[in-house]
Design a protein around this motif. Structure first.
Motif, PDB file in Angstrom:
ATOM      1  N   LEU A 169      28.011  36.149  -5.960  1.00 49.29           N
ATOM      2  CA  LEU A 169      28.002  34.688  -6.022  1.00 49.29           C
ATOM      3  C   LEU A 169      27.282  34.191  -7.278  1.00 49.29           C
ATOM      4  CD1 LEU A 169      27.310  33.806  -2.274  1.00 49.29           C
ATOM      5  CD2 LEU A 169      29.465  33.605  -3.528  1.00 49.29           C
ATOM      6  N   SER A 170      26.220  34.864  -7.687  1.00 54.33           N
ATOM      7  CA  SER A 170      25.512  34.467  -8.913  1.00 54.33           C
ATOM      8  C   SER A 170      26.439  34.563 -10.114  1.00 54.33           C
ATOM      9  CB  SER A 170      24.280  35.358  -9.122  1.00 54.33           C
ATOM     10  OG  SER A 170      23.328  35.149  -8.116  1.00 54.33           O
ATOM     11  N   GLY A 177      30.185  24.638  -3.949  1.00 54.67           N
ATOM     12  CA  GLY A 177      31.363  24.360  -4.766  1.00 54.67           C
ATOM     13  C   GLY A 177      32.059  25.635  -5.192  1.00 54.67           C
ATOM     14  N   THR A 178      31.264  26.634  -5.591  1.00 55.89           N
ATOM     15  CA  THR A 178      31.838  27.921  -5.994  1.00 55.89           C
ATOM     16  C   THR A 178      32.499  28.629  -4.818  1.00 55.89           C
ATOM     17  OG1 THR A 178      30.137  28.156  -7.703  1.00 55.89           O
ATOM     18  CG2 THR A 178      31.285  30.161  -7.008  1.00 55.89           C
ATOM     19  N   ILE A 179      31.804  28.653  -3.680  1.00 60.09           N
ATOM     20  CA  ILE A 179      32.355  29.326  -2.495  1.00 60.09           C
ATOM     21  C   ILE A 179      33.645  28.659  -2.042  1.00 60.09           C
ATOM     22  CG2 ILE A 179      31.948  29.801  -0.046  1.00 60.09           C
ATOM     23  CD1 ILE A 179      28.999  30.215  -0.721  1.00 60.09           C
ATOM     24  N   LEU A 180      33.646  27.338  -1.948  1.00 58.12           N
ATOM     25  CA  LEU A 180      34.836  26.629  -1.467  1.00 58.12           C
ATOM     26  C   LEU A 180      35.995  26.733  -2.460  1.00 58.12           C
ATOM     27  CD1 LEU A 180      33.136  23.451   0.041  1.00 58.12           C
ATOM     28  CD2 LEU A 180      34.082  25.413   1.262  1.00 58.12           C
ATOM     29  N   LEU A 181      35.663  26.726  -3.750  1.00 58.33           N
ATOM     30  CA  LEU A 181      36.704  26.886  -4.758  1.00 58.33           C
ATOM     31  C   LEU A 181      37.370  28.251  -4.631  1.00 58.33           C
ATOM     32  CD1 LEU A 181      38.014  25.503  -7.214  1.00 58.33           C
ATOM     33  CD2 LEU A 181      36.300  26.632  -8.660  1.00 58.33           C
ATOM     34  N   GLY A 182      36.535  29.288  -4.522  1.00 55.99           N
ATOM     35  CA  GLY A 182      37.083  30.631  -4.363  1.00 55.99           C
ATOM     36  C   GLY A 182      37.839  30.800  -3.065  1.00 55.99           C
ATOM     37  N   ASN A 183      37.293  30.246  -1.969  1.00 53.44           N
ATOM     38  CA  ASN A 183      37.926  30.400  -0.657  1.00 53.44           C
ATOM     39  C   ASN A 183      39.279  29.690  -0.608  1.00 53.44           C
ATOM     40  OD1 ASN A 183      38.011  31.442   1.904  1.00 53.44           O
ATOM     41  ND2 ASN A 183      36.766  29.844   2.830  1.00 53.44           N
ATOM     42  N   ASN A 184      39.325  28.488  -1.146  1.00 55.58           N
ATOM     43  CA  ASN A 184      40.597  27.756  -1.143  1.00 55.58           C
ATOM     44  C   ASN A 184      41.627  28.438  -2.039  1.00 55.58           C
ATOM     45  OD1 ASN A 184      40.588  25.016   0.411  1.00 55.58           O
ATOM     46  ND2 ASN A 184      38.544  25.186  -0.485  1.00 55.58           N
ATOM     47  N   PHE A 185      41.187  28.972  -3.156  1.00 60.37           N
ATOM     48  CA  PHE A 185      42.113  29.643  -4.060  1.00 60.37           C
ATOM     49  C   PHE A 185      42.774  30.843  -3.385  1.00 60.37           C
ATOM     50  CE2 PHE A 185      43.002  32.982  -7.178  1.00 60.37           C
ATOM     51  CZ  PHE A 185      43.864  32.310  -8.035  1.00 60.37           C
ATOM     52  N   VAL A 186      41.944  31.715  -2.739  1.00 59.69           N
ATOM     53  CA  VAL A 186      42.511  32.917  -2.118  1.00 59.69           C
ATOM     54  C   VAL A 186      43.336  32.552  -0.887  1.00 59.69           C
ATOM     55  CG1 VAL A 186      40.717  34.437  -3.024  1.00 59.69           C
ATOM     56  CG2 VAL A 186      40.392  33.352  -0.791  1.00 59.69           C
ATOM     57  N   LYS A 240      28.059  31.234 -12.371  1.00 56.95           N
ATOM     58  CA  LYS A 240      28.011  31.117 -13.835  1.00 56.95           C
ATOM     59  C   LYS A 240      29.425  31.045 -14.423  1.00 56.95           C
ATOM     60  CE  LYS A 240      23.657  33.672 -14.103  1.00 56.95           C
ATOM     61  NZ  LYS A 240      22.998  34.932 -14.538  1.00 56.95           N
ATOM     62  N   LEU A 241      30.347  31.856 -13.878  1.00 58.75           N
ATOM     63  CA  LEU A 241      31.703  31.898 -14.406  1.00 58.75           C
ATOM     64  C   LEU A 241      32.445  30.579 -14.190  1.00 58.75           C
ATOM     65  CD1 LEU A 241      34.018  33.645 -15.628  1.00 58.75           C
ATOM     66  CD2 LEU A 241      34.639  34.250 -13.273  1.00 58.75           C
ATOM     67  N   LEU A 242      32.275  30.018 -12.999  1.00 58.15           N
ATOM     68  CA  LEU A 242      33.015  28.805 -12.638  1.00 58.15           C
ATOM     69  C   LEU A 242      32.199  27.536 -12.850  1.00 58.15           C
ATOM     70  CD1 LEU A 242      34.607  30.116  -9.306  1.00 58.15           C
ATOM     71  CD2 LEU A 242      35.660  30.037 -11.580  1.00 58.15           C
ATOM     72  N   TYR A 243      31.066  27.665 -13.560  1.00 56.86           N
ATOM     73  CA  TYR A 243      30.147  26.537 -13.712  1.00 56.86           C
ATOM     74  C   TYR A 243      30.821  25.256 -14.228  1.00 56.86           C
ATOM     75  CZ  TYR A 243      26.317  23.711 -15.558  1.00 56.86           C
ATOM     76  OH  TYR A 243      25.476  22.675 -15.847  1.00 56.86           O
ATOM     77  N   PRO A 244      31.593  25.304 -15.307  1.00 58.39           N
ATOM     78  CA  PRO A 244      32.192  24.043 -15.804  1.00 58.39           C
ATOM     79  C   PRO A 244      33.098  23.369 -14.768  1.00 58.39           C
ATOM     80  CG  PRO A 244      32.369  25.785 -17.438  1.00 58.39           C
ATOM     81  CD  PRO A 244      31.930  26.438 -16.168  1.00 58.39           C
ATOM     82  N   LEU A 245      33.923  24.182 -14.093  1.00 55.84           N
ATOM     83  CA  LEU A 245      34.840  23.611 -13.112  1.00 55.84           C
ATOM     84  C   LEU A 245      34.089  23.034 -11.918  1.00 55.84           C
ATOM     85  CD1 LEU A 245      37.765  23.113 -12.373  1.00 55.84           C
ATOM     86  CD2 LEU A 245      37.868  25.418 -11.389  1.00 55.84           C
ATOM     87  N   VAL A 246      33.051  23.760 -11.475  1.00 53.73           N
ATOM     88  CA  VAL A 246      32.253  23.314 -10.324  1.00 53.73           C
ATOM     89  C   VAL A 246      31.515  22.018 -10.664  1.00 53.73           C
ATOM     90  CG1 VAL A 246      30.288  23.861  -8.835  1.00 53.73           C
ATOM     91  CG2 VAL A 246      31.992  25.611  -9.332  1.00 53.73           C
TER      92      VAL A 246
END
Length: 425
Positions: A132-133, A64-73, A137-143
């Motif tokens: 990624l760690s 979820g974190t990887i895909l969120l970051g990848n889609n954003f950029v 933690k930073l994007l935990y609520p959104l993920v």
């Protein structure tokens, strides 16, 4: 955005492409890691391996974190490239920027980084795990919110959780893992590992010395005959009985009486006093189980008995170890173990007493293992009667010709391999 210098937009676009490459390679690298090697490194104290294992425990949050970051950029890169295209070429720049960006993202942010990560997952995953760690933690609520929505969508399909669930590895899968590691494991070690794994499948009756081949000491014989039997025996452990094996009284370890035999001070009464109690092994016991039993009982041999208590053969520690390290020469007898002799291309002379499992392993065949245990037994069962020298039969992947038959047993046969199993794969 009109006030932003063009060079700043170009730099921002480059940064977005690099970040997209980072997320793409991280995803592939994380998912391509060898979990067993990773766990071993973590147990050895590798901090980065421990961190990666911790991330992989919850692949839903990681992905979820990887895909969120990848889609954003990627979306940011699309927006920036559109602005650059409009500034340089007007409305035509929108089309050209889309085409150019698609090519750049495909090559430099997807295919190239993912290919490298698939080939060198550890080199990508370990350094990326720190970033990624932090992002997890930073994007935990959104993920968590996104994963909750995903779980609701997947619930009609029977998915109740998206936590990592590691499946156990079956014995056959472990064999495949060992066989596929031919580049990193020598053939000798590979064969030993396969032998260890096969202990889970082999029963004592497949490895024992059958009753017909057993050598023992009849305590009702004259001492001179007993002395002769012991001195001429090929084995260091002999069952001692009266008249026949059904009246066994103990196991004779020749080393216990060697001094008395050499100076001829031993007699029958002294021999009976040093007999050791027999260990009885039920038919159907797995070799792995019997290996543990020998260790617990501090024994090295046992008499195999059927459901009625009749003795069927003798299993020794050497017989079990022979399945791991290959044939062992029995105490003092170099010709005792059944062997395969390569006579000419694809033709081998095989002793009838050799187990089918060993024939399969040595010759790469797939002879059935759910019936007789030896090549002789398979030949007789297939024919339905006793063969004569020269009799030929077709078995799976080979042609077998009987060379020597005596006392109801095929003592020697020629096996011609007809199928090259490696060419079939």
């Amino acid at each position: 955005m009109d006030s932003v210098p063009l060079w700043v937009l170009v730099v921002a676009l480059g940064i977005c492409l690099l970040m997209s490459a980072f997320f793409s390679s991280s995803e592939t690298g994380m998912m391509s890691l060898n979990r067993y090697k990773l766990r071993h490194q973590a147990e050895e104290g590798n901090a980065r391996a421990k961190r990666v294992l911790q991330l992989l425990k919850r692949p839903d949050r990681l992905l979820g974190t990887i895909l969120l970051g990848n889609n954003f950029v990627n979306i940011a890169a699309t927006s920036i490239s559109t602005i650059i295209g409009i500034r340089l070429l007007g409305d035509l720049g929108v089309l050209l920027s889309t085409i150019i960006l698609t090519v750049l993202v495909l090559i430099f942010s997807e295919v190239a980084p993912k290919t490298y990560a698939a080939l060198h997952p550890q080199q990508i995953a370990f350094p990326a795990s720190g970033v990624l760690s932090f992002l997890v933690k930073l994007l935990y609520p959104l993920v968590v919110l996104i994963n909750g929505v995903v779980l609701l969508i997947l619930r009609p399909l029977g998915v109740r959780t998206i936590s990592s669930q590691e499946d156990g590895v079956t014995n056959e899968e472990m064999k495949s893992i060992v066989l596929s590691a031919s580049q990193s494991i020598s053939p000798e070690r590979q064969e030993m590992l396969i032998g260890v794994l096969e202990l889970e499948d082999i029963y004592v009756e497949e490895a024992m010395v059958p009753r017909n081949d057993l050598e023992g000491v009849d305590l009702n014989d004259d001492w001179e005959e007993i002395f002769k039997q012991i001195m001429q025996s090929r084995y260091g452990r002999l069952p001692a009985y009266r008249d026949n094996l059904e009246h066994v009284e103990g196991m004779l370890h020749v080393r216990d009486v060697m001094d008395g035999l050499l100076d001829k001070s031993l007699n029958k009464e002294g021999l009976i006093r040093v007999l050791r109690p027999c260990v009885f092994v039920p038919e159907g016991t797995l070799l792995r189980t019997q290996l543990v039993n020998f260790k617990q009982q501090k024994a090295r041999s046992g008499l195999v008995v059927d459901e009625y208590g009749d003795i069927q053969g003798l299993i020794t520690l050497e017989d079990i170890l022979g399945y791991i390290v290959g044939d062992l020469v029995h105490e003092g007898d170099e010709k005792n173990a059944p062997e395969i002799v390569h006579r000419e291309e694809r033709k081998y002379e095989v002793e009838g007493g050799m187990s089918l499992r060993q024939v399969n392993r040595e010759l790469g065949l797939k002879l059935p293992l759910d019936g007789p245990n030896t090549l002789s037994g398979l030949i007789i069962e297939t024919l339905g009667n006793f063969p004569t020298p020269g009799t030929e039969i077709e078995l799976e992947g080979c042609r077998v010709r009987v060379i020597d038959f005596a006392d109801g047993v095929v003592e020697l046969a020629e096996v011609e391999v007809l199928v090259d199993l490696e060419d079939e794969l």
